[in-house]
Scaffold this active site. Structure first.
Site, mmCIF file in Angstrom:
data_model
loop_
_atom_site.group_PDB
_atom_site.id
_atom_site.type_symbol
_atom_site.label_atom_id
_atom_site.label_comp_id
_atom_site.label_asym_id
_atom_site.label_seq_id
_atom_site.Cartn_x
_atom_site.Cartn_y
_atom_site.Cartn_z
ATOM 1 N N VAL A 11 -44.689 -22.785 -16.141
ATOM 2 C CA VAL A 11 -43.268 -23.509 -16.072
ATOM 3 C C VAL A 11 -43.516 -24.790 -15.377
ATOM 4 O O VAL A 11 -42.982 -25.529 -16.097
ATOM 5 C CB VAL A 11 -42.312 -22.604 -15.409
ATOM 6 C CG1 VAL A 11 -41.049 -23.410 -15.005
ATOM 7 C CG2 VAL A 11 -42.081 -21.302 -16.096
ATOM 8 N N ASP A 30 -49.640 -29.346 -7.196
ATOM 9 C CA ASP A 30 -50.111 -27.876 -6.921
ATOM 10 C C ASP A 30 -50.984 -27.813 -5.726
ATOM 11 O O ASP A 30 -51.696 -28.810 -5.132
ATOM 12 C CB ASP A 30 -50.642 -27.498 -8.032
ATOM 13 C CG ASP A 30 -50.666 -25.811 -8.261
ATOM 14 O OD1 ASP A 30 -49.897 -25.492 -9.201
ATOM 15 O OD2 ASP A 30 -51.396 -25.228 -7.591
ATOM 16 N N PHE A 151 -35.888 -20.618 -19.338
ATOM 17 C CA PHE A 151 -35.889 -19.745 -20.103
ATOM 18 C C PHE A 151 -36.802 -19.855 -21.409
ATOM 19 O O PHE A 151 -37.159 -19.120 -22.226
ATOM 20 C CB PHE A 151 -34.501 -19.574 -20.961
ATOM 21 C CG PHE A 151 -33.380 -19.602 -19.844
ATOM 22 C CD1 PHE A 151 -33.043 -17.904 -19.569
ATOM 23 C CD2 PHE A 151 -32.576 -20.374 -19.441
ATOM 24 C CE1 PHE A 151 -31.878 -18.016 -18.693
ATOM 25 C CE2 PHE A 151 -31.675 -20.307 -18.624
ATOM 26 C CZ PHE A 151 -31.231 -18.861 -18.126
ATOM 27 N N ASN A 210 -32.952 -11.688 -18.889
ATOM 28 C CA ASN A 210 -34.152 -11.217 -19.036
ATOM 29 C C ASN A 210 -33.815 -9.493 -19.034
ATOM 30 O O ASN A 210 -34.505 -8.659 -19.658
ATOM 31 C CB ASN A 210 -35.111 -11.308 -17.987
ATOM 32 C CG ASN A 210 -35.940 -12.684 -18.382
ATOM 33 O OD1 ASN A 210 -35.581 -13.157 -19.597
ATOM 34 N ND2 ASN A 210 -36.882 -13.061 -17.553
ATOM 35 N N PHE A 251 -35.873 -9.635 -30.781
ATOM 36 C CA PHE A 251 -36.222 -8.664 -29.619
ATOM 37 C C PHE A 251 -35.889 -7.267 -30.017
ATOM 38 O O PHE A 251 -35.398 -6.362 -29.023
ATOM 39 C CB PHE A 251 -35.668 -9.143 -28.224
ATOM 40 C CG PHE A 251 -36.461 -10.326 -27.596
ATOM 41 C CD1 PHE A 251 -37.209 -10.101 -26.565
ATOM 42 C CD2 PHE A 251 -36.044 -11.427 -27.822
ATOM 43 C CE1 PHE A 251 -37.671 -11.021 -25.992
ATOM 44 C CE2 PHE A 251 -36.685 -12.487 -27.521
ATOM 45 C CZ PHE A 251 -37.500 -12.217 -26.567
ATOM 46 N N LEU A 252 -35.963 -6.893 -31.213
ATOM 47 C CA LEU A 252 -35.596 -5.780 -31.754
ATOM 48 C C LEU A 252 -36.965 -4.964 -32.817
ATOM 49 O O LEU A 252 -36.726 -4.678 -33.591
ATOM 50 C CB LEU A 252 -34.327 -5.894 -32.683
ATOM 51 C CG LEU A 252 -33.433 -4.704 -32.682
ATOM 52 C CD1 LEU A 252 -32.883 -4.056 -31.345
ATOM 53 C CD2 LEU A 252 -32.364 -5.038 -33.632
ATOM 54 N N ALA A 254 -40.078 -2.890 -32.672
ATOM 55 C CA ALA A 254 -40.849 -1.558 -31.758
ATOM 56 C C ALA A 254 -42.320 -2.164 -31.574
ATOM 57 O O ALA A 254 -42.717 -2.684 -32.501
ATOM 58 C CB ALA A 254 -40.827 -0.273 -32.589
ATOM 59 N N CYS A 262 -43.035 -12.164 -16.865
ATOM 60 C CA CYS A 262 -41.552 -12.042 -16.488
ATOM 61 C C CYS A 262 -40.551 -10.665 -16.628
ATOM 62 O O CYS A 262 -39.995 -10.379 -15.650
ATOM 63 C CB CYS A 262 -40.803 -13.148 -17.460
ATOM 64 S SG CYS A 262 -41.252 -14.692 -16.955
ATOM 65 N N LYS A 265 -41.348 -7.842 -13.840
ATOM 66 C CA LYS A 265 -41.234 -8.417 -12.699
ATOM 67 C C LYS A 265 -39.578 -8.809 -12.385
ATOM 68 O O LYS A 265 -39.074 -8.340 -11.569
ATOM 69 C CB LYS A 265 -41.878 -9.744 -12.644
ATOM 70 C CG LYS A 265 -41.449 -10.726 -11.583
ATOM 71 C CD LYS A 265 -42.255 -11.838 -11.213
ATOM 72 C CE LYS A 265 -41.944 -13.218 -12.088
ATOM 73 N NZ LYS A 265 -40.655 -13.649 -11.810
HETATM 74 P P1 NAD Z 1 -47.865 -19.516 -12.410
HETATM 75 O O1 NAD Z 1 -48.673 -18.589 -11.439
HETATM 76 O O2 NAD Z 1 -48.597 -19.755 -13.837
HETATM 77 O O3 NAD Z 1 -47.845 -20.873 -11.596
HETATM 78 C C1 NAD Z 1 -47.396 -20.931 -10.341
HETATM 79 C C2 NAD Z 1 -48.131 -22.417 -9.743
HETATM 80 O O4 NAD Z 1 -47.516 -22.544 -8.406
HETATM 81 C C3 NAD Z 1 -49.632 -22.038 -9.329
HETATM 82 O O5 NAD Z 1 -50.312 -23.093 -10.011
HETATM 83 C C4 NAD Z 1 -49.917 -22.131 -7.788
HETATM 84 O O6 NAD Z 1 -50.746 -22.511 -7.230
HETATM 85 C C5 NAD Z 1 -48.576 -23.088 -7.376
HETATM 86 N N1 NAD Z 1 -48.001 -22.822 -6.068
HETATM 87 C C6 NAD Z 1 -47.822 -21.598 -5.407
HETATM 88 N N2 NAD Z 1 -47.285 -22.122 -4.129
HETATM 89 C C7 NAD Z 1 -47.575 -23.527 -3.973
HETATM 90 C C8 NAD Z 1 -47.067 -24.443 -2.958
HETATM 91 N N3 NAD Z 1 -46.832 -24.085 -1.991
HETATM 92 N N4 NAD Z 1 -47.350 -25.665 -3.350
HETATM 93 C C9 NAD Z 1 -47.937 -26.147 -4.439
HETATM 94 N N5 NAD Z 1 -48.147 -25.260 -5.554
HETATM 95 C C10 NAD Z 1 -47.945 -23.884 -5.410
HETATM 96 O O7 NAD Z 1 -46.361 -19.086 -12.522
HETATM 97 P P2 NAD Z 1 -45.362 -19.389 -13.706
HETATM 98 O O8 NAD Z 1 -45.636 -18.380 -14.805
HETATM 99 O O9 NAD Z 1 -45.521 -20.862 -14.082
HETATM 100 O O10 NAD Z 1 -43.892 -18.875 -13.163
HETATM 101 C C11 NAD Z 1 -43.229 -19.691 -12.078
HETATM 102 C C12 NAD Z 1 -41.867 -19.409 -12.069
HETATM 103 O O11 NAD Z 1 -41.179 -19.527 -13.296
HETATM 104 C C13 NAD Z 1 -41.937 -17.719 -11.594
HETATM 105 O O12 NAD Z 1 -40.695 -17.723 -10.884
HETATM 106 C C14 NAD Z 1 -41.380 -17.378 -12.986
HETATM 107 O O13 NAD Z 1 -40.913 -15.904 -12.864
HETATM 108 C C15 NAD Z 1 -40.498 -18.142 -13.479
HETATM 109 N N6 NAD Z 1 -40.739 -18.290 -15.144
HETATM 110 C C16 NAD Z 1 -41.740 -18.142 -15.536
HETATM 111 C C17 NAD Z 1 -41.869 -18.076 -17.096
HETATM 112 C C18 NAD Z 1 -43.005 -17.846 -17.964
HETATM 113 O O14 NAD Z 1 -42.987 -17.562 -19.175
HETATM 114 N N7 NAD Z 1 -44.227 -17.840 -17.419
HETATM 115 C C19 NAD Z 1 -40.555 -18.344 -17.880
HETATM 116 C C20 NAD Z 1 -39.228 -18.628 -17.165
HETATM 117 C C21 NAD Z 1 -39.269 -18.486 -15.900
#
Ligand code: NAD
Length: 432
Positions: A11, A30, A151, A210, A251-252, A254, A262, A265
């Site tokens: 994200v 990061d 999203f 979700n 999303f329909l 099977a 996501c 969780k």
């Molecule tokens: P991810 O695990 O791919 O990335 C998270 C990043 O955050 C990692 O690189 C980690 O090193 C970094 N991080 C953690 N703590 C940190 C800190 N204190 N300082 C700096 N960096 C830090 O996660 P993601 O899939 O990108 O998801 C992130 C959020 O977005 C989650 O809450 C997820 O539910 C939400 N989300 C994800 C998606 C998806 O499709 N992946 C879609 C919508 C929402």
């Protein structure tokens, strides 16, 4: 405008790159040094179509930089997007440790008015928690807390971000809304609908969305089970339902149940959130229950197609939880593999992008060079993820390579009649 995006995962990296593409100056932070080192060298740590190009373009233009220095990111930015992980705790509640850590760092380094935006998926009440942390050492400080849930879908993340169905902004003051509108002005001008609401509602919109999609998937998987016992075809039932615009066809489909980082969780978090408030989210509870049964049914299908499984060789096509991503978090393919190994089968696997990630979970598998190498000597071929390149397999060649002409198609990619006519034993989902 200067923006800091904290967390450069699926994200954060997409958000940072796309906001830079909108003309913002973006600092992506990061804590994972290896990720930032790779990004500085032009290497993208995840597989996401189109991401490399948009990152390179904006880095060249000087609008996108990568660093581990959160302090300077906070100091230089007007808006700080929190896009860190919120993984599940064992009880299903989301672990907000990373969100809290970032909020504490912002509280420590805030040098001016800041708009603190949560992109991470967080439970209702998190905005209030962030506000308390930001106020903790100075009550006079000026800041706004905004919820701006994301999203995007992995595999089509760039186009989802650049052409979203809607932008949700939860804020409690006009100044923050103006900043958010400026950030998203290319989408505002393109008449993307904006839902501007309070922070708690914005936070809930993400879980409600979700949760609803998970219900849709479990609903059709339950229909698929009924189709199997009633002699109906879920493909046609789904099409017949989905053409009704009140229902919709997305999303329909099977399959082996929902997975990914996501839905599992966020459904668990939604159930926990209701419980925390003395309520129950019974429809989502049912969707989760159907999903775990659906996952279990997949191994039963494979066992029925190639009994006994002990000592068999199974070729599994697809490891990621969906096509066009290397993400294997909660992938149904992995639960199938785990069940196959427990049943004493040996597994050969192939995936166009996710093999490196899968290797760290299942080092004992044979990771094939391509589909046909994977099928070599196998008793059964399992299609676990519907990558496009699995949609037009050369079944003549597969028949020559495999020990038996048995296919278990967990994604209903193929037409049962055609494969059966060619001499294959075919098992799909909900296609009796
Ligand atoms: P991810 O695990 O791919 O990335 C998270 C990043 O955050 C990692 O690189 C980690 O090193 C970094 N991080 C953690 N703590 C940190 C800190 N204190 N300082 C700096 N960096 C830090 O996660 P993601 O899939 O990108 O998801 C992130 C959020 O977005 C989650 O809450 C997820 O539910 C939400 N989300 C994800 C998606 C998806 O499709 N992946 C879609 C919508 C929402």
């Amino acid at each position: 405008m200067n923006i800091c995006v904290v967390g450069t995962g699926y994200v954060g990296l997409v958000t940072g790159a796309c906001l830079a593409d909108f003309g913002m100056n973006v600092i992506c932070v990061d804590k994972d040094e290896s990720k930032i080192d790779a990004l500085k060298k032009g290497r993208i740590p995840i597989y996401e179509p189109g991401l490399e190009e948009i990152v390179a373009k904006n880095e060249r233009a000087g609008r996108l930089v990568f660093t581990t220095d959160l302090k300077s990111g906070i100091e230089r930015a007007l808006a700080i997007f929190i896009a860190v992980g919120t993984p599940p705790n064992p009880d299903g509640s989301p672990d907000l440790t990373f969100v809290r850590q970032v909020a504490e760092a912002i509280a420590q380094h805030m040098n001016d008015y800041k708009v603190v935006v949560t992109k991470s998926t967080v439970p209702t009440g998190t905005g209030r928690m962030i506000e308390q942390i930001l106020r903790s050492n100075d009550d006079e400080r000026k800041f706004s807390v905004v919820s701006n849930p994301e999203f995007l879908r992995e595999g089509s993340a760039i186009s989802d971000f650049l052409r979203p169905d809607r932008i949700v902004i939860g804020a409690s003051d006009a100044r923050a809304i103006e900043v958010m509108k400026e950030i998203y002005s290319p989408l505002f001008l393109a008449e993307t609908p904006f839902v501007i609401t309070d922070v708690a509602s914005a936070e809930l919109i993400k879980y409600a969305s979700n949760g609803f999609l998970a219900v849709k998937i479990s609903f059709i998987n339950e229909i698929a089970r009924l189709c199997e016992v009633m002699g109906a075809d879920v493909h046609d039932v789904s099409r017949g339902m989905g053409l009704d615009r009140r229902i919709g066809s997305r999303f329909l489909l099977a399959g082996p149940g929902f997975g990914g980082s996501c839905f599992p969780k966020d459904t668990a978090a939604a159930i926990d959130l209701a419980r925390q408030h003395g309520e129950r989210f019974r429809i989502i509870e049912a969707a989760v229950c159907v999903n775990s049964e659906t996952k279990k049914r997949m191994i039963e299908k494979i066992a029925a197609a190639a009994e006994p499984l002990a000592g068999r060789t199974v070729a599994v096509l697809g490891l990621s939880f969906k096509p066009e991503t290397d993400d294997i978090r909660e992938s149904p393919a992995l639960s199938v593999i785990s069940d196959l190994l427990a049943a004493g089968a040996s597994v050969r696997a192939f995936d166009p992008a996710a093999m490196e990630n899968a290797r760290s979970v299942f080092p004992q598998l044979y990771y094939a060079k391509d589909v046909y190498d994977c099928a070599q000597g196998a008793d059964v071929l399992v299609i676990a993820t519907e990558w496009n390149e699995f949609r037009a397999l050369d079944f003549g060649k597969l028949a020559r390579l495999m020990k038996a002409m048995t296919v278990v198609d967990l994604r209903n990619v193929y037409e049962p009649r055609e494969l059966k006519a060619a001499g294959w034993s075919y098992t799909g989902v909900g296609r009796s």
